[in-house]
Design a protein around this motif. Structure first.
Motif, PDB file in Angstrom:
ATOM      1  N   UNK A  28       0.530  -1.248  -0.021  1.00 51.99           N
ATOM      2  CA  UNK A  28       0.146   0.157  -0.264  1.00 51.99           C
ATOM      3  C   UNK A  28       0.827   1.206  -0.486  1.00 51.99           C
TER       4      UNK A  28
ATOM      5  N   UNK B 230      -1.710   7.085   0.663  1.00 45.97           N
ATOM      6  CA  UNK B 230      -2.987   7.870   0.289  1.00 45.97           C
ATOM      7  C   UNK B 230      -3.814   6.638  -1.319  1.00 45.97           C
TER       8      UNK B 230
ATOM      9  N   UNK C 283      -4.755   2.263  -2.189  1.00 41.29           N
ATOM     10  CA  UNK C 283      -5.908   1.177  -1.533  1.00 41.29           C
ATOM     11  C   UNK C 283      -4.373   0.162  -1.875  1.00 41.29           C
ATOM     12  N   UNK C 284      -4.900  -0.870  -0.609  1.00 35.97           N
ATOM     13  CA  UNK C 284      -3.684  -2.176  -1.050  1.00 35.97           C
ATOM     14  C   UNK C 284      -3.836  -2.839  -2.676  1.00 35.97           C
TER      15      UNK C 284
ATOM     16  N   UNK D  36       0.337  -3.445   9.617  1.00 36.59           N
ATOM     17  CA  UNK D  36       1.191  -2.669   8.117  1.00 36.59           C
ATOM     18  C   UNK D  36       2.759  -2.698   8.778  1.00 36.59           C
TER      19      UNK D  36
ATOM     20  N   UNK E 280      -9.693   2.627   7.646  1.00 38.23           N
ATOM     21  CA  UNK E 280      -7.900   3.073   7.497  1.00 38.23           C
ATOM     22  C   UNK E 280      -8.492   3.773   7.600  1.00 38.23           C
TER      23      UNK E 280
ATOM     24  N   UNK F 239      -4.097   0.030  10.119  1.00 40.74           N
ATOM     25  CA  UNK F 239      -3.990  -0.995   8.479  1.00 40.74           C
ATOM     26  C   UNK F 239      -6.032  -0.762   9.146  1.00 40.74           C
TER      27      UNK F 239
ATOM     28  N   UNK G 120      -9.845   6.757   5.909  1.00 40.98           N
ATOM     29  CA  UNK G 120     -10.451   6.570   4.324  1.00 40.98           C
ATOM     30  C   UNK G 120     -11.170   5.271   4.516  1.00 40.98           C
TER      31      UNK G 120
ATOM     32  N   UNK H 105     -12.674   2.191   2.052  1.00 37.02           N
ATOM     33  CA  UNK H 105     -12.117   1.052   1.029  1.00 37.02           C
ATOM     34  C   UNK H 105     -13.607   0.171   1.465  1.00 37.02           C
TER      35      UNK H 105
ATOM     36  N   UNK I 195      -9.412  -4.106  -4.339  1.00 36.26           N
ATOM     37  CA  UNK I 195      -9.874  -3.026  -3.471  1.00 36.26           C
ATOM     38  C   UNK I 195     -10.380  -1.568  -4.394  1.00 36.26           C
ATOM     39  N   UNK I 196     -11.357  -1.166  -3.989  1.00 36.59           N
ATOM     40  CA  UNK I 196     -11.729   0.250  -4.365  1.00 36.59           C
ATOM     41  C   UNK I 196     -10.525   0.847  -3.427  1.00 36.59           C
ATOM     42  N   UNK I 197     -10.732   2.562  -5.115  1.00 35.06           N
ATOM     43  CA  UNK I 197      -9.481   3.584  -5.060  1.00 35.06           C
ATOM     44  C   UNK I 197      -9.429   4.421  -3.050  1.00 35.06           C
ATOM     45  N   UNK I 198     -10.702   3.922  -2.451  1.00 38.34           N
ATOM     46  CA  UNK I 198     -10.818   4.501  -1.606  1.00 38.34           C
ATOM     47  C   UNK I 198     -11.411   6.148  -1.449  1.00 38.34           C
TER      48      UNK I 198
ATOM     49  N   UNK J 165     -11.817   9.699   0.618  1.00 41.79           N
ATOM     50  CA  UNK J 165     -10.510  10.036   2.113  1.00 41.79           C
ATOM     51  C   UNK J 165     -11.844  10.998   2.403  1.00 41.79           C
TER      52      UNK J 165
END
Lengths: 109, 115
Positions: free
Chosen positions: A37, A40, A42-43, A102, B37, B42, B90, B92, B106-109, B111
């Motif tokens: 990750x 800013x 996504x993983x 992490x 997150x 995490x 964030x 997700x 995962x989606x882009x998240x 914020x």
């Protein structure tokens, strides 16, 4: 209880090798994942281990020992772009993912 | 694999208001998940979004605060209700394809900052 432990932060030099460890205690086990990750973002998926042993994928390798509840991610020929957080996640018997906190990897020139 | 479109990517919201986050997947998936997150930490699972039934919430998260919809196999929304600065994080969405050894996508998240 359930617990996944990995170091908070590690520093390594460009071109070198680094090993990031992960130990886990979970109710059931259906595989262990490593994700990368960047800040800013996504993983993104790196590797998956469900049987004991080493899985190699290019510069990245991942090892699993189920009896010891232990895994490591090995990164070779480090590049500056490898600076990121590396997340260890265990899939339990009910297929739910449990995430470690992490490891922030800092690469220095 | 799966491609996930999550929006908004970021938002700044006033205390006491609500924000709905959308997650659209390019294929039908059985399992969709919503995570939070917080900075430097995490992923914490909020809930599993089930198609055709109520979401399953993890300890510490309740439906009144985080209502979830899952109208079909490709779409889900998470609402953060009555926001406070502590909700700044964030968010997700994640999906897993059928099969045992498939990874989570995962989606882009989103914020979220609550002021």
């Amino acid at each position: 209880g359930q617990n996944i432990d990995q170091p908070t932060e590690m520093t390594a030099t460009e071109g070198a090798i680094v090993q990031i460890n992960c130990t886990y205690q979970t109710s059931g086990f259906n595989g262990l994942f490593w994700y990368q990750q960047h800040a800013g973002e996504a993983p993104t998926f790196l590797s998956y281990n469900v049987l004991d042993g080493l899985e190699e994928k290019g510069r990245f390798s991942s090892f699993l020992s189920r009896s010891k509840g232990y895994s490591y991610l090995l990164l070779k020929e480090l590049q500056m772009k490898d600076s990121a957080s590396y997340l260890c996640a265990v899939r339990k018997s009910n297929y739910q993912l449990i995430w470690g906190a992490g490891t922030k990897l800092i690469i220095k020139p | 694999s799966a491609v996930i479109s999550q929006k908004p990517s970021r938002d700044i919201c006033q205390r006491g208001t609500s924000l709905t986050i959308q997650c659209q997947v390019d294929s039908q998936v059985t399992m969709m998940f919503w995570y939070r997150q917080q900075p430097g930490q995490s992923l914490t699972l909020i809930a599993t979004a089930n198609q055709g039934s109520e979401a399953t919430y993890e300890s510490g998260f309740v439906i009144d605060k985080f209502p979830i919809s899952r109208p079909n196999l490709t779409f889900s929304t998470l609402t953060v209700s009555n926001m406070s600065p502590e909700d700044s994080s964030i968010y997700l969405c994640s999906v897993e394809m059928a099969g045992v050894n498939t990874e989570a996508f995962f989606g882009q998240g989103t914020r979220l900052t609550v002021v």
